[in-house]
Design a protein around this motif. Structure first.
Motif, PDB file in Angstrom:
ATOM      1  N   PHE A 154       4.194  15.953   7.407  1.00 44.45           N
ATOM      2  CA  PHE A 154       4.272  14.863   8.386  1.00 44.45           C
ATOM      3  C   PHE A 154       5.598  14.885   9.137  1.00 44.45           C
ATOM      4  N   VAL A 155       6.649  15.418   8.510  1.00 47.05           N
ATOM      5  CA  VAL A 155       7.947  15.542   9.180  1.00 47.05           C
ATOM      6  C   VAL A 155       7.880  16.615  10.261  1.00 47.05           C
ATOM      7  N   VAL A 156       7.228  17.736   9.937  1.00 51.01           N
ATOM      8  CA  VAL A 156       7.054  18.815  10.911  1.00 51.01           C
ATOM      9  C   VAL A 156       6.308  18.303  12.139  1.00 51.01           C
ATOM     10  N   LEU A 157       5.237  17.552  11.906  1.00 50.95           N
ATOM     11  CA  LEU A 157       4.447  17.016  13.019  1.00 50.95           C
ATOM     12  C   LEU A 157       5.240  15.986  13.820  1.00 50.95           C
ATOM     13  N   ALA A 158       6.017  15.161  13.148  1.00 51.69           N
ATOM     14  CA  ALA A 158       6.822  14.149  13.831  1.00 51.69           C
ATOM     15  C   ALA A 158       7.807  14.807  14.784  1.00 51.69           C
ATOM     16  N   LYS A 159       8.450  15.856  14.337  1.00 50.83           N
ATOM     17  CA  LYS A 159       9.430  16.545  15.165  1.00 50.83           C
ATOM     18  C   LYS A 159       8.751  17.350  16.279  1.00 50.83           C
ATOM     19  N   MET A 160       7.618  17.923  15.957  1.00 49.40           N
ATOM     20  CA  MET A 160       6.910  18.749  16.931  1.00 49.40           C
ATOM     21  C   MET A 160       6.430  17.920  18.129  1.00 49.40           C
ATOM     22  N   TYR A 161       6.016  16.675  17.859  1.00 47.93           N
ATOM     23  CA  TYR A 161       5.458  15.839  18.923  1.00 47.93           C
ATOM     24  C   TYR A 161       6.316  14.612  19.238  1.00 47.93           C
ATOM     25  N   ASN A 162       7.570  14.623  18.781  1.00 47.98           N
ATOM     26  CA  ASN A 162       8.517  13.534  19.075  1.00 47.98           C
ATOM     27  C   ASN A 162       7.926  12.168  18.732  1.00 47.98           C
ATOM     28  N   ALA A 163       7.333  12.089  17.568  1.00 48.97           N
ATOM     29  CA  ALA A 163       6.674  10.851  17.130  1.00 48.97           C
ATOM     30  C   ALA A 163       7.477  10.202  16.011  1.00 48.97           C
ATOM     31  N   ASP A 164       7.891   8.972  16.214  1.00 49.21           N
ATOM     32  CA  ASP A 164       8.581   8.241  15.159  1.00 49.21           C
ATOM     33  C   ASP A 164       7.598   7.869  14.049  1.00 49.21           C
ATOM     34  N   ILE A 165       8.126   7.569  12.885  1.00 49.01           N
ATOM     35  CA  ILE A 165       7.309   7.306  11.706  1.00 49.01           C
ATOM     36  C   ILE A 165       7.448   5.852  11.282  1.00 49.01           C
ATOM     37  N   ILE A 166       6.310   5.196  11.043  1.00 49.62           N
ATOM     38  CA  ILE A 166       6.289   3.821  10.547  1.00 49.62           C
ATOM     39  C   ILE A 166       5.834   3.852   9.087  1.00 49.62           C
ATOM     40  N   PRO A 167       6.711   3.514   8.127  1.00 43.77           N
ATOM     41  CA  PRO A 167       6.293   3.507   6.720  1.00 43.77           C
ATOM     42  C   PRO A 167       5.483   2.263   6.373  1.00 43.77           C
ATOM     43  N   VAL A 168       4.458   2.448   5.548  1.00 45.28           N
ATOM     44  CA  VAL A 168       3.622   1.343   5.073  1.00 45.28           C
ATOM     45  C   VAL A 168       3.483   1.485   3.562  1.00 45.28           C
ATOM     46  N   SER A 169       3.567   0.376   2.859  1.00 40.70           N
ATOM     47  CA  SER A 169       3.372   0.395   1.407  1.00 40.70           C
ATOM     48  C   SER A 169       2.154  -0.432   1.028  1.00 40.70           C
ATOM     49  N   ILE A 170       1.410   0.053   0.031  1.00 44.39           N
ATOM     50  CA  ILE A 170       0.254  -0.657  -0.520  1.00 44.39           C
ATOM     51  C   ILE A 170       0.457  -0.746  -2.026  1.00 44.39           C
ATOM     52  N   SER A 171       0.416  -1.940  -2.585  1.00 47.73           N
ATOM     53  CA  SER A 171       0.588  -2.102  -4.025  1.00 47.73           C
ATOM     54  C   SER A 171      -0.385  -3.148  -4.552  1.00 47.73           C
ATOM     55  N   GLY A 172      -0.771  -3.002  -5.814  1.00 48.12           N
ATOM     56  CA  GLY A 172      -1.701  -3.934  -6.439  1.00 48.12           C
ATOM     57  C   GLY A 172      -3.126  -3.436  -6.469  1.00 48.12           C
ATOM     58  N   LEU A 173      -3.369  -2.298  -5.835  1.00 49.84           N
ATOM     59  CA  LEU A 173      -4.728  -1.751  -5.769  1.00 49.84           C
ATOM     60  C   LEU A 173      -4.845  -0.488  -6.613  1.00 49.84           C
ATOM     61  N   GLU A 174      -4.006  -0.392  -7.616  1.00 50.11           N
ATOM     62  CA  GLU A 174      -4.038   0.776  -8.496  1.00 50.11           C
ATOM     63  C   GLU A 174      -5.326   0.815  -9.330  1.00 50.11           C
ATOM     64  N   LYS A 175      -5.971  -0.340  -9.467  1.00 52.10           N
ATOM     65  CA  LYS A 175      -7.269  -0.425 -10.133  1.00 52.10           C
ATOM     66  C   LYS A 175      -8.237  -1.186  -9.239  1.00 52.10           C
ATOM     67  N   TYR A 176      -9.477  -0.712  -9.168  1.00 53.79           N
ATOM     68  CA  TYR A 176     -10.492  -1.404  -8.372  1.00 53.79           C
ATOM     69  C   TYR A 176     -10.958  -2.655  -9.120  1.00 53.79           C
ATOM     70  N   ASN A 177     -11.319  -3.662  -8.365  1.00 55.89           N
ATOM     71  CA  ASN A 177     -11.792  -4.914  -8.953  1.00 55.89           C
ATOM     72  C   ASN A 177     -13.133  -5.298  -8.342  1.00 55.89           C
ATOM     73  N   TRP A 178     -14.097  -5.674  -9.195  1.00 57.79           N
ATOM     74  CA  TRP A 178     -15.398  -6.127  -8.707  1.00 57.79           C
ATOM     75  C   TRP A 178     -15.758  -7.488  -9.307  1.00 57.79           C
ATOM     76  N   ASN A 179     -14.732  -8.223  -9.711  1.00 51.93           N
ATOM     77  CA  ASN A 179     -14.918  -9.565 -10.264  1.00 51.93           C
ATOM     78  C   ASN A 179     -14.503 -10.591  -9.214  1.00 51.93           C
ATOM     79  N   VAL A 180     -15.487 -11.322  -8.684  1.00 51.27           N
ATOM     80  CA  VAL A 180     -15.184 -12.278  -7.613  1.00 51.27           C
ATOM     81  C   VAL A 180     -14.398 -13.485  -8.117  1.00 51.27           C
ATOM     82  N   PHE A 181     -14.327 -13.667  -9.439  1.00 51.47           N
ATOM     83  CA  PHE A 181     -13.624 -14.822  -9.988  1.00 51.47           C
ATOM     84  C   PHE A 181     -12.181 -14.508 -10.393  1.00 51.47           C
TER      85      PHE A 181
END
Length: 227
Positions: A154-181
């Motif tokens: 992704f760094v190679v592509l960013a430099k190749m096309y002059n594209a800045d990078i926006i970091p995103v974090s996702i946490s709490g979804l390490e396990k799937y949940n199917w309990n609506v309660f």
């Protein structure tokens, strides 16, 4: 199904014309009509935060950690941008149905082991269409709550096309949940832009530090000789 057959059907190639209003509408349908009302809200509580104004006007690379198969929808949700997705080629090997729908969502097949010419050309077409690129630098789903060595493509592509990078974090979804309660809280955070003008190693370390801090993950030191 052999990947060679899929290659001839151009699952690893995209043109600017492929990123059109129909693809955008399909993404909106998948997110707003299917994912959010039938998966996200019934089984999880979402907390989205971060400065969306940090999203620059020019096309950029949105780079997130990877904890589940839901992540592309979640990144699309928090960014609210037209996104093209780099998907591992193994997904396209499952069935023609899966491959066709990934394509409809703006995805294209990539080799996680190396950055190929076809990938570079497809990314060029993404930016030609003024779309943004979504990448998961970890190269696959990681549920160990650690930010370790990541793929540097992704760094190679960013430099190749002059594209800045926006970091995103996702946490709490390490396990799937199917309990609506019993709905776990999924936190999704958008960080500060990382300039493509920085040294490649600095870009990688900046991304790792931001994502680890936002997600509350352990930041694992990368050995000096790590490739």
């Amino acid at each position: 199904m052999a990947f060679g057959k899929l290659t001839r059907r151009d699952y690893n190639k995209k043109a600017a014309k492929d990123f059109n209003i129909l693809t955008w509408l399909y993404q909106i349908y998948a997110l707003r009509v299917l994912f959010i009302p039938f998966i996200a809200l019934p089984f999880y509580k979402f907390k989205l935060s971060g400065n969306r104004k940090a999203l620059i006007d020019t096309p950029c690379i949105i780079a997130s950690n990877h904890v589940s198969y839901f992540d592309p929808f979640i990144v699309s949700w928090i960014s609210n941008r037209k996104l093209a997705f780099m998907a591992k080629k193994e997904l396209f090997e499952q069935s023609a149905y899966v491959a066709r729908n990934i394509r409809r969502l703006g995805g294209f097949a990539v080799n996680r082991e190396k950055l190929e010419v076809s990938t570079i050309k497809s990314v060029r077409e993404v930016f030609r269409a003024s779309w943004n690129l979504c990448i998961f630098p970890q190269g696959g789903i990681r549920k160990n709550k650690k930010i370790e060595t990541i793929n540097k493509g992704f760094v190679v592509l960013a430099k190749m096309y002059n594209a800045d990078i926006i970091p995103v974090s996702i946490s709490g979804l390490e396990k799937y949940n199917w309990n609506v309660f019993k709905k776990p809280v999924i936190e999704v955070k958008m960080g500060e832009p990382i300039s493509h003008d920085l040294d490649g190693d600095l870009i990688i370390e900046n991304w790792r530090k931001q994502v680890a801090k936002m997600a509350g993950y352990e930041l694992v030191e990368i050995p000096a000789n790590s490739e």
